[in-house]
Design a protein around this motif. Structure first.
Motif, mmCIF file in Angstrom:
data_model
loop_
_atom_site.group_PDB
_atom_site.id
_atom_site.type_symbol
_atom_site.label_atom_id
_atom_site.label_comp_id
_atom_site.label_asym_id
_atom_site.label_seq_id
_atom_site.Cartn_x
_atom_site.Cartn_y
_atom_site.Cartn_z
ATOM 1 N N ALA A 44 24.107 -18.510 -5.028
ATOM 2 C CA ALA A 44 22.993 -18.286 -4.101
ATOM 3 C C ALA A 44 21.908 -19.340 -4.285
ATOM 4 O O ALA A 44 21.311 -19.822 -3.306
ATOM 5 C CB ALA A 44 22.411 -16.892 -4.315
ATOM 6 N N LEU A 45 21.668 -19.731 -5.554
ATOM 7 C CA LEU A 45 20.660 -20.763 -5.811
ATOM 8 C C LEU A 45 21.086 -22.105 -5.234
ATOM 9 O O LEU A 45 20.275 -22.814 -4.616
ATOM 10 C CB LEU A 45 20.431 -20.880 -7.319
ATOM 11 C CG LEU A 45 19.414 -21.948 -7.764
ATOM 12 C CD1 LEU A 45 18.039 -21.646 -7.185
ATOM 13 C CD2 LEU A 45 19.362 -22.032 -9.282
ATOM 14 N N ILE A 46 22.348 -22.468 -5.410
ATOM 15 C CA ILE A 46 22.853 -23.727 -4.845
ATOM 16 C C ILE A 46 22.737 -23.709 -3.326
ATOM 17 O O ILE A 46 22.325 -24.700 -2.700
ATOM 18 C CB ILE A 46 24.318 -23.946 -5.282
ATOM 19 C CG1 ILE A 46 24.373 -24.212 -6.787
ATOM 20 C CG2 ILE A 46 24.935 -25.108 -4.495
ATOM 21 C CD1 ILE A 46 25.785 -24.301 -7.340
ATOM 22 N N PHE A 47 23.101 -22.577 -2.718
ATOM 23 C CA PHE A 47 22.988 -22.458 -1.256
ATOM 24 C C PHE A 47 21.534 -22.618 -0.797
ATOM 25 O O PHE A 47 21.265 -23.293 0.200
ATOM 26 C CB PHE A 47 23.532 -21.105 -0.809
ATOM 27 C CG PHE A 47 23.321 -20.815 0.648
ATOM 28 C CD1 PHE A 47 24.124 -21.397 1.614
ATOM 29 C CD2 PHE A 47 22.291 -19.977 1.068
ATOM 30 C CE1 PHE A 47 23.922 -21.147 2.964
ATOM 31 C CE2 PHE A 47 22.077 -19.716 2.409
ATOM 32 C CZ PHE A 47 22.897 -20.301 3.359
ATOM 33 N N ALA A 48 20.579 -22.013 -1.529
ATOM 34 C CA ALA A 48 19.163 -22.106 -1.166
ATOM 35 C C ALA A 48 18.660 -23.553 -1.275
ATOM 36 O O ALA A 48 17.940 -24.036 -0.402
ATOM 37 C CB ALA A 48 18.327 -21.187 -2.059
ATOM 38 N N LEU A 49 19.060 -24.245 -2.339
ATOM 39 C CA LEU A 49 18.634 -25.641 -2.522
ATOM 40 C C LEU A 49 19.195 -26.539 -1.419
ATOM 41 O O LEU A 49 18.491 -27.395 -0.882
ATOM 42 C CB LEU A 49 19.077 -26.147 -3.897
ATOM 43 C CG LEU A 49 18.379 -25.504 -5.105
ATOM 44 C CD1 LEU A 49 18.989 -26.008 -6.404
ATOM 45 C CD2 LEU A 49 16.878 -25.795 -5.071
ATOM 46 N N ILE A 50 20.456 -26.318 -1.070
ATOM 47 C CA ILE A 50 21.060 -27.129 -0.004
ATOM 48 C C ILE A 50 20.404 -26.825 1.343
ATOM 49 O O ILE A 50 20.186 -27.722 2.166
ATOM 50 C CB ILE A 50 22.585 -26.870 0.051
ATOM 51 C CG1 ILE A 50 23.246 -27.395 -1.226
ATOM 52 C CG2 ILE A 50 23.192 -27.541 1.282
ATOM 53 C CD1 ILE A 50 24.731 -27.117 -1.308
ATOM 54 N N SER A 51 20.071 -25.543 1.575
ATOM 55 C CA SER A 51 19.396 -25.173 2.830
ATOM 56 C C SER A 51 18.019 -25.817 2.920
ATOM 57 O O SER A 51 17.603 -26.275 3.988
ATOM 58 C CB SER A 51 19.276 -23.646 2.922
ATOM 59 O OG SER A 51 20.541 -23.031 2.948
ATOM 60 N N LEU A 52 17.290 -25.861 1.801
ATOM 61 C CA LEU A 52 15.979 -26.528 1.793
ATOM 62 C C LEU A 52 16.120 -28.015 2.064
ATOM 63 O O LEU A 52 15.311 -28.608 2.797
ATOM 64 C CB LEU A 52 15.291 -26.291 0.450
ATOM 65 C CG LEU A 52 14.767 -24.875 0.187
ATOM 66 C CD1 LEU A 52 14.222 -24.761 -1.232
ATOM 67 C CD2 LEU A 52 13.677 -24.517 1.205
ATOM 68 N N ALA A 53 17.147 -28.626 1.488
ATOM 69 C CA ALA A 53 17.386 -30.055 1.737
ATOM 70 C C ALA A 53 17.717 -30.306 3.204
ATOM 71 O O ALA A 53 17.255 -31.281 3.813
ATOM 72 C CB ALA A 53 18.521 -30.556 0.839
ATOM 73 N N GLU A 54 18.523 -29.390 3.778
ATOM 74 C CA GLU A 54 18.860 -29.523 5.205
ATOM 75 C C GLU A 54 17.609 -29.422 6.072
ATOM 76 O O GLU A 54 17.432 -30.191 7.030
ATOM 77 C CB GLU A 54 19.841 -28.427 5.598
ATOM 78 C CG GLU A 54 20.216 -28.453 7.077
ATOM 79 C CD GLU A 54 20.879 -27.166 7.536
ATOM 80 O OE1 GLU A 54 21.412 -27.155 8.659
ATOM 81 O OE2 GLU A 54 20.828 -26.174 6.795
ATOM 82 N N LEU A 55 16.705 -28.492 5.739
ATOM 83 C CA LEU A 55 15.467 -28.325 6.496
ATOM 84 C C LEU A 55 14.591 -29.578 6.399
ATOM 85 O O LEU A 55 14.007 -30.011 7.391
ATOM 86 C CB LEU A 55 14.704 -27.109 5.968
ATOM 87 C CG LEU A 55 13.402 -26.751 6.699
ATOM 88 C CD1 LEU A 55 13.698 -26.394 8.144
ATOM 89 C CD2 LEU A 55 12.694 -25.597 5.995
ATOM 90 N N ALA A 56 14.531 -30.166 5.207
ATOM 91 C CA ALA A 56 13.729 -31.376 5.024
ATOM 92 C C ALA A 56 14.293 -32.534 5.843
ATOM 93 O O ALA A 56 13.552 -33.285 6.488
ATOM 94 C CB ALA A 56 13.675 -31.754 3.547
ATOM 95 N N PHE A 57 15.618 -32.698 5.855
ATOM 96 C CA PHE A 57 16.235 -33.780 6.614
ATOM 97 C C PHE A 57 16.111 -33.547 8.124
ATOM 98 O O PHE A 57 16.006 -34.490 8.896
ATOM 99 C CB PHE A 57 17.703 -33.941 6.230
ATOM 100 C CG PHE A 57 17.922 -34.706 4.960
ATOM 101 C CD1 PHE A 57 17.626 -36.062 4.880
ATOM 102 C CD2 PHE A 57 18.406 -34.081 3.827
ATOM 103 C CE1 PHE A 57 17.813 -36.770 3.709
ATOM 104 C CE2 PHE A 57 18.592 -34.771 2.644
ATOM 105 C CZ PHE A 57 18.301 -36.131 2.587
#
Length: 348
Positions: free
Chosen positions: A44-57
């Motif tokens: 879940a933590l990895i998914f949250a970090l990747i989702s935040l990165a996607e939002l930033a990009f």
């Protein structure tokens, strides 16, 4: 589309949790419940970090992404060169850094170089972006909407606010920071008239910034401080391929020589102003017969065609006419007039 995106995210979430959970079980299985919770939490933590990165990009532009990549590359290269220079210097001094001191120096040097590389690249992005146009990755044939730089005469022109409200300049107007600095400098002048003038310019800038749909931008361009303000504007416009909006006419010729387009507020006002109003008296030289009987055709100084009812009998003469109406055709504007009888107009 949104439903599909949600489905893909859910699938990735479960895959992420499944992989991390299986990994936890592969390294330990003493407490299955605790192992499952740890694995699931990591997924879940990895998914949250990747989702935040996607939002930033998603909120960044391709240009900003490319600029960041170039900055990271330059920073890494600077760090490599810097740390080698430092090690060489210590070697020449007969001293060797080992252990924690060496690791700390290497890490600090690389981080500092990375930061300097990013900031330097961002500050000079306008220059290198134009020198490497292929990194824009823009589709072939796509027309670029050019920016419009504001000079001080345009800022202090009260008509600019009305022009901005029309929406035709949305997300195009740019105030270079050196123009803003000039306004701020003028507000501190000793002369009261100069101070009042630049204070009005500052208030105008604030009004434009408060127009949310306008999207007014302030940008920093690295131009020589030795140049005067008009030269800075011309060089900046030429560098970034922008136009200049002004209320002055004396810079038009110089700008044409530099290949820069000058948009004059006065020129815009003249272009939309009617060249003749109903009932206005015009002196027209009848140059040829019109299509209808007794019609004559003449032209204004700007080339506008004037059709004069009753002007056919005055070929070659300049007569007074009264405007009836005007219309636009594929060939341009046409003004229709009536010839004023001799007893009303007297001697032409």
């Amino acid at each position: 589309m949104e439903r599909n995106n949600l489905f893909y995210r859910l699938v990735f979430f479960f895959i992420s949790c499944l992989v991390t959970t299986m990994y936890e079980f592969s390294i330990t299985s003493t407490d299955p419940i605790n192992t499952f919770l740890i694995g699931f939490s990591k997924g879940a933590l990895i998914f949250a970090l990747i989702s935040l990165a996607e939002l930033a990009f998603k909120n960044s532009t391709l240009r900003a992404f490319n600029t960041t990549l170039v900055g990271i590359a330059i920073g890494t290269l600077m760090g490599y060169v810097a740390i080698n220079c430092v090690h060489t210097l210590f070697t020449l001094l007969g001293t060797q850094l080992k252990g924690e001191a060496n690791n700390f120096l290497t890490l600090t040097t690389y981080l500092a170089s990375l930061y300097l590389g990013l900031t330097t690249t961002y500050a000079s992005a306008e220059v290198w972006w134009l020198s490497i146009p292929f990194v824009q990755l823009s589709p072939a044939g796509q027309a670029k909407k050019r920016e419009i730089l504001l000079d001080i005469s345009a800022i202090e022109d009260i008509r600019l606010t009305d022009l901005a409200r029309l929406g035709i300049l949305d997300h195009q107007l740019v105030i270079p920071t050196f123009v803003v600095k000039e306004v701020q400098k003028g507000m501190e002048a000793q002369d009261e008239a100069t101070k009042t003038r630049y204070r009005k310019c500052f208030e105008q800038i604030k009004r434009l910034e408060n127009m949310q749909t306008l999207g007014l931008q302030q940008k920093e361009f690295h131009i020589s401080e030795l140049d005067d303000l008009p030269t800075k504007l011309l060089r900046t416009a030429k560098l970034v391929q922008a136009h200049i909006l002004t209320s002055e006419q004396n810079s038009m010729k110089i700008a044409e020589e530099e290949g820069v387009t000058i948009i004059s507020i006065e020129g815009i006002a003249n272009a939309i102003k009617p060249s003749a109003q109903r009932g206005e008296i015009l002196s027209i030289k009848i140059q040829r017969p019109g299509k209808e009987p007794k019609q004559g055709v003449g032209y204004l100084e700007d080339g506008t065609m004037v059709v004069v009812n009753g002007g056919g009998e005055f070929l070659g003469e300049t007569i007074k006419t009264q405007v009836l109406s005007q219309k636009y055709s594929s060939s341009g504007k046409i003004i229709f007039c009536n010839a004023i009888p001799h007893d009303e107009k007297g001697t032409p």
